[in-house]
Design a protein around this motif. Structure first.
Motif, short mmCIF file in Angstrom:
data_model
loop_
_atom_site.label_atom_id
_atom_site.label_comp_id
_atom_site.label_asym_id
_atom_site.label_seq_id
_atom_site.Cartn_x
_atom_site.Cartn_y
_atom_site.Cartn_z
N PRO A 211 0.81 -1.23 0.00
CA PRO A 211 0.00 0.00 0.00
C PRO A 211 0.84 1.28 0.00
O PRO A 211 0.45 2.28 -0.61
CB PRO A 211 -0.80 -0.13 1.30
N ARG A 212 2.05 1.25 0.60
CA ARG A 212 2.85 2.48 0.68
C ARG A 212 3.30 2.95 -0.71
O ARG A 212 3.71 4.09 -0.89
CB ARG A 212 4.08 2.26 1.58
N THR A 215 1.17 5.95 -4.52
CA THR A 215 1.24 7.41 -4.46
C THR A 215 1.12 7.97 -5.88
O THR A 215 1.41 7.26 -6.86
CB THR A 215 2.60 7.87 -3.90
N GLY A 239 -6.01 -0.30 12.36
CA GLY A 239 -4.71 0.32 12.65
C GLY A 239 -3.90 -0.39 13.72
O GLY A 239 -2.69 -0.63 13.55
N ARG A 248 3.76 -0.71 7.93
CA ARG A 248 3.97 0.73 8.17
C ARG A 248 3.03 1.60 7.35
O ARG A 248 3.46 2.41 6.51
CB ARG A 248 5.44 1.07 7.94
N TYR A 249 1.75 1.40 7.55
CA TYR A 249 0.72 2.27 6.96
C TYR A 249 -0.55 2.08 7.77
O TYR A 249 -0.67 1.12 8.55
CB TYR A 249 0.47 1.91 5.49
N SER A 250 -1.50 3.01 7.59
CA SER A 250 -2.77 2.93 8.32
C SER A 250 -3.87 2.50 7.35
O SER A 250 -3.68 2.52 6.12
CB SER A 250 -3.12 4.31 8.88
N ALA A 252 -6.40 4.22 6.75
CA ALA A 252 -6.71 5.44 5.98
C ALA A 252 -5.76 5.59 4.79
O ALA A 252 -6.17 5.99 3.69
CB ALA A 252 -6.63 6.66 6.89
N ASP A 253 -4.48 5.23 4.99
CA ASP A 253 -3.51 5.28 3.88
C ASP A 253 -3.96 4.35 2.75
O ASP A 253 -3.88 4.70 1.57
CB ASP A 253 -2.12 4.82 4.36
N VAL A 254 -4.43 3.15 3.12
CA VAL A 254 -4.87 2.19 2.10
C VAL A 254 -6.07 2.75 1.35
O VAL A 254 -6.11 2.70 0.12
CB VAL A 254 -5.24 0.83 2.74
N ARG A 256 -6.84 5.84 0.87
CA ARG A 256 -6.38 6.92 -0.02
C ARG A 256 -5.72 6.31 -1.27
O ARG A 256 -5.98 6.74 -2.40
CB ARG A 256 -5.36 7.79 0.71
N GLY A 257 -4.90 5.28 -1.07
CA GLY A 257 -4.21 4.66 -2.20
C GLY A 257 -5.19 4.05 -3.19
O GLY A 257 -5.03 4.18 -4.41
#
Ligand code: SF4
Length: 338
Positions: A211-212, A215, A239, A248-250, A252-254, A256-257
């Motif tokens: 997921p990181r 971007t 989380g 190392r992601y939340s 919410a990061d996923v 957004r991705g």
């Protein structure tokens, strides 16, 4: 001598088995096909997998089946590294001795990557091996070592061979492809742009993505150049569980991705991996993952009941959930995404 190769596990294992077949053929061995009678087989090589306890069980089963077919059985792959000689009566084949990672002193500049890909429409292009992420539940870094990128020239050479063998569809694969280039000053996006520029008629799919890596910087340049089918290693939608997993992601990061993927690749399909029943996963944490899946609305979902892997930090975490709870949660997640 006729050799049969039995392969379990991931696309990297598949690519390595094809490379092994190419190597054996170049040394004069006959490589058996699916319909080669057992009586004509002189040796069986089993390329094993150890990512879960179930994969380990299937590997042992495949080795025993091979021993039932033939007395000369060699075992290689991740399970052989994790539990060497787990099944008596077999020999060990160290793949790296046959398929070296680095060009040899011998001046043999070309690594033995697959020449072609039997029985498949898509060819698996291995660009990377190993992993530096050390997620708490995973044995892969122990078994495959740190992340290493296949040299660019080698990738292009293999791609040329695939093209010459008539392949138009390529799956870019590795253990953790998002880290491609971290050891040689480039990155996955640059590689894909270069490959597409050289072979514009070929279609490229990406293997599982971290997921990181989702971007705008990584994805924007690839719009219209890669196939709009993505698979994300999400593992949990909660989380606190992601933290215990060492991811190392939340959540919410996923989210957004995935929204970014859907805006840059309209109509794309998105699948994900999720682990059910991670140690200590409370009812609230599990329902957080359920809420996440309802929100994100994936096209496909691979659910894995958490599997204890020896020597991993998660194996020491408490409480380890009962098998029945893990299986029930896995079933609920599959139902939820159906
Ligand atoms: S990213 Fe994590 S789960 Fe994937 S191979 Fe690396 S350590 Fe294992």
């Amino acid at each position: 001598m006729t050799v049969k190769i039995v392969t379990l596990g991931c696309k990297v294992n598949q690519a390595e088995s094809e490379a092994l077949a190419a190597r054996l053929a170049s040394e004069g061995f006959a490589v058996a096909s699916a319909d080669t009678p057992a009586s004509e087989i002189d040796r069986v090589i089993v390329n094993t997998c150890a990512v879960t306890a179930e994969a380990g069980r299937k590997s042992r089963q495949a080795i025993r089946r091979a021993l039932g077919e033939c007395r000369d059985v060699q075992v290689t792959g991740c399970y052989e590294k994790l539990e060497p000689g787990a099944v008596a009566g077999t020999a060990r084949l160290t793949l790296s001795s046959v398929l070296p990672d680095k060009p040899q002193e011998s001046g043999e500049s070309r690594l033995r990557q697959p020449e072609s890909f039997s029985k498949r429409q898509k060819a698996y292009l291995k660009i990377q091996d190993g992993c530096d992420n050390h997620c708490t539940y995973c044995v892969i870094p122990q078994l495959r070592g740190s992340s290493r990128s296949v040299p660019r020239g080698e990738i292009e050479h293999t791609l040329e061979r695939f093209r010459a063998s008539g392949f138009q569809q390529i799956v870019v694969t590795g253990i953790e492809i998002a880290s491609y280039g971290s050891d040689c000053g480039t990155n996955l996006t640059e590689l894909l742009l270069g490959l597409k520029r050289k072979t514009p008629e070929l279609r490229f799919w990406l293997g599982s993505l971290e997921p990181r890596w989702l971007t705008a910087e990584n994805l924007q340049p690839l719009t219209g150049l890669i196939e709009p089918e993505f698979h994300i290693s999400v593992q949990s939608g909660c989380g606190s569980v992601l933290k215990r997993m060492g991811r190392r992601y939340s959540a919410a990061d996923v989210l957004r991705g995935i929204e970014l993927l859907r805006s840059l690749f309209p109509g794309c399909t998105i699948g994900a991996d999720i682990i059910a029943g991670f140690p200590g996963e409370s009812d609230e944490e599990f329902s957080a993952t359920c809420d996440f899946l309802r929100t994100v609305n994936l096209d496909s979902l691979h659910v894995f009941p958490y599997s204890v892997r020896p020597g991993t930090p998660a194996a020491e975490m408490n409480p380890q959930l009962p098998k029945a709870v893990k299986l029930a949660r896995a079933a609920e997640l599959r139902r939820l995404n159906a």
